[in-house]
Write an enzyme that holds these catalytic residues in place. Structure first.
Site, PDB file in Angstrom:
ATOM      1  N   CYS A 155       0.829  -1.240   0.052  1.00 25.58           N
ATOM      2  CA  CYS A 155       0.186   0.075  -0.127  1.00 25.58           C
ATOM      3  C   CYS A 155       0.923   1.328   0.048  1.00 25.58           C
ATOM      4  CB  CYS A 155      -0.859  -0.023   1.129  1.00 25.58           C
ATOM      5  SG  CYS A 155      -1.765   1.480   1.486  1.00 25.58           S
ATOM      6  N   HIS A 195      -8.309   8.253   3.416  1.00 23.18           N
ATOM      7  CA  HIS A 195      -7.399   9.480   3.453  1.00 23.18           C
ATOM      8  C   HIS A 195      -8.772  10.468   3.652  1.00 23.18           C
ATOM      9  CE1 HIS A 195      -7.386   8.256  -0.571  1.00 23.18           C
ATOM     10  NE2 HIS A 195      -7.591   9.406  -0.982  1.00 23.18           N
ATOM     11  N   THR A 252      -8.991   6.345  -5.605  1.00 20.12           N
ATOM     12  CA  THR A 252      -8.226   5.946  -6.242  1.00 20.12           C
ATOM     13  C   THR A 252      -7.170   5.177  -5.486  1.00 20.12           C
ATOM     14  OG1 THR A 252      -6.666   7.840  -6.502  1.00 20.12           O
ATOM     15  CG2 THR A 252      -8.259   7.399  -8.283  1.00 20.12           C
ATOM     16  N   HIS A 290      -9.358  14.392   2.156  1.00 22.98           N
ATOM     17  CA  HIS A 290      -8.790  15.550   1.497  1.00 22.98           C
ATOM     18  C   HIS A 290      -9.139  16.912   2.240  1.00 22.98           C
ATOM     19  CE1 HIS A 290      -8.181  13.483  -2.575  1.00 22.98           C
ATOM     20  NE2 HIS A 290      -8.927  12.478  -2.114  1.00 22.98           N
TER      21      HIS A 290
HETATM   22  P1  5GP Z   1      -8.480   9.589  -4.098  1.00 21.60           P
HETATM   23  O1  5GP Z   1      -8.675   9.784  -5.290  1.00 21.60           O
HETATM   24  O2  5GP Z   1      -8.181   8.145  -3.704  1.00 21.60           O
HETATM   25  O3  5GP Z   1      -9.611  10.116  -3.380  1.00 21.60           O
HETATM   26  O4  5GP Z   1      -7.275  10.485  -3.852  1.00 21.60           O
HETATM   27  C1  5GP Z   1      -5.959  10.008  -4.135  1.00 21.60           C
HETATM   28  C2  5GP Z   1      -4.804  11.124  -3.976  1.00 21.60           C
HETATM   29  O5  5GP Z   1      -3.774  10.938  -3.718  1.00 21.60           O
HETATM   30  C3  5GP Z   1      -4.931  11.764  -5.159  1.00 21.60           C
HETATM   31  O6  5GP Z   1      -5.497  13.363  -5.221  1.00 21.60           O
HETATM   32  C4  5GP Z   1      -3.509  11.628  -5.635  1.00 21.60           C
HETATM   33  O7  5GP Z   1      -3.248  12.799  -6.427  1.00 21.60           O
HETATM   34  C5  5GP Z   1      -2.822  11.515  -4.486  1.00 21.60           C
HETATM   35  N1  5GP Z   1      -1.610  10.660  -4.668  1.00 21.60           N
HETATM   36  C6  5GP Z   1      -1.573   9.463  -4.994  1.00 21.60           C
HETATM   37  N2  5GP Z   1      -0.497   8.989  -5.103  1.00 21.60           N
HETATM   38  C7  5GP Z   1       0.327   9.692  -4.394  1.00 21.60           C
HETATM   39  C8  5GP Z   1       1.615   9.832  -3.704  1.00 21.60           C
HETATM   40  O8  5GP Z   1       2.476   8.787  -4.207  1.00 21.60           O
HETATM   41  N3  5GP Z   1       2.148  10.996  -2.942  1.00 21.60           N
HETATM   42  C9  5GP Z   1       1.185  11.823  -2.972  1.00 21.60           C
HETATM   43  N4  5GP Z   1       1.566  13.008  -2.140  1.00 21.60           N
HETATM   44  N5  5GP Z   1      -0.180  11.718  -3.270  1.00 21.60           N
HETATM   45  C10 5GP Z   1      -0.478  11.067  -3.867  1.00 21.60           C
HETATM   46 ZN    ZN Z   2      -2.230   1.321   3.609  1.00 19.20          ZN
END
Ligand code: 5GP
Ligand code: ZN
Length: 108
Positions: free
Chosen positions: A3, A95, A90, A97
């Protein structure tokens, strides 16, 4: 450990940490959608909000959001948790935001 956010939380993969305590870590999103875009996550792995059981972690996450906003000087900000691929998730490690620093308008 496969992960990506577990590896970031453990410090195995570099990130810009904004805040860290026993239960929670907050990092800058690598593809920010606003001047401030921070992700607040539990150190303990859980795939999404749907797997959150521990009220202490729930409280630590919300306190983390509030502390990030204060630290970043945000009086107005948006907090989002995408739960499931169909909702835009994704990365399958819970998490929240935290977005701010510009006029975010209304959701729609
Ligand atoms: P989700 O779409 O799952 O709600 O948000 C995932 C977020 O994680 C996205 O905004 C993406 O830009 C961020 N993200 C994905 N991989 C990484 C990473 O390796 N480092 C950082 N700092 N952000 C990441
Ligand atoms: Zn994890």
């Amino acid at each position: 450990m496969s992960c990506i956010f577990c590896r970031i939380a453990a410090g195995e993969i570099p990130s810009q940490k904004v805040l860290e305590n026993e239960q929670v870590v907050a990092i800058r999103d690598r593809a920010p959608q606003a001047p401030v875009h921070v992700l607040v996550m539990p150190k303990k792995h859980m795939a999404s909000l749907a797997e959150l059981e521990d009220p202490a972690i729930a409280a630590a996450l919300l306190k983390g959001v509030k502390d990030v906003a204060a630290k970043e000087g945000l009086k107005e900000f948006r907090t989002i948790a995408n739960t499931g691929a169909g909702a835009g998730q994704t990365v399958f490690h819970l998490h929240l935001h935290v977005l701010g620093g510009r006029d975010l308008g209304s959701l729609g």
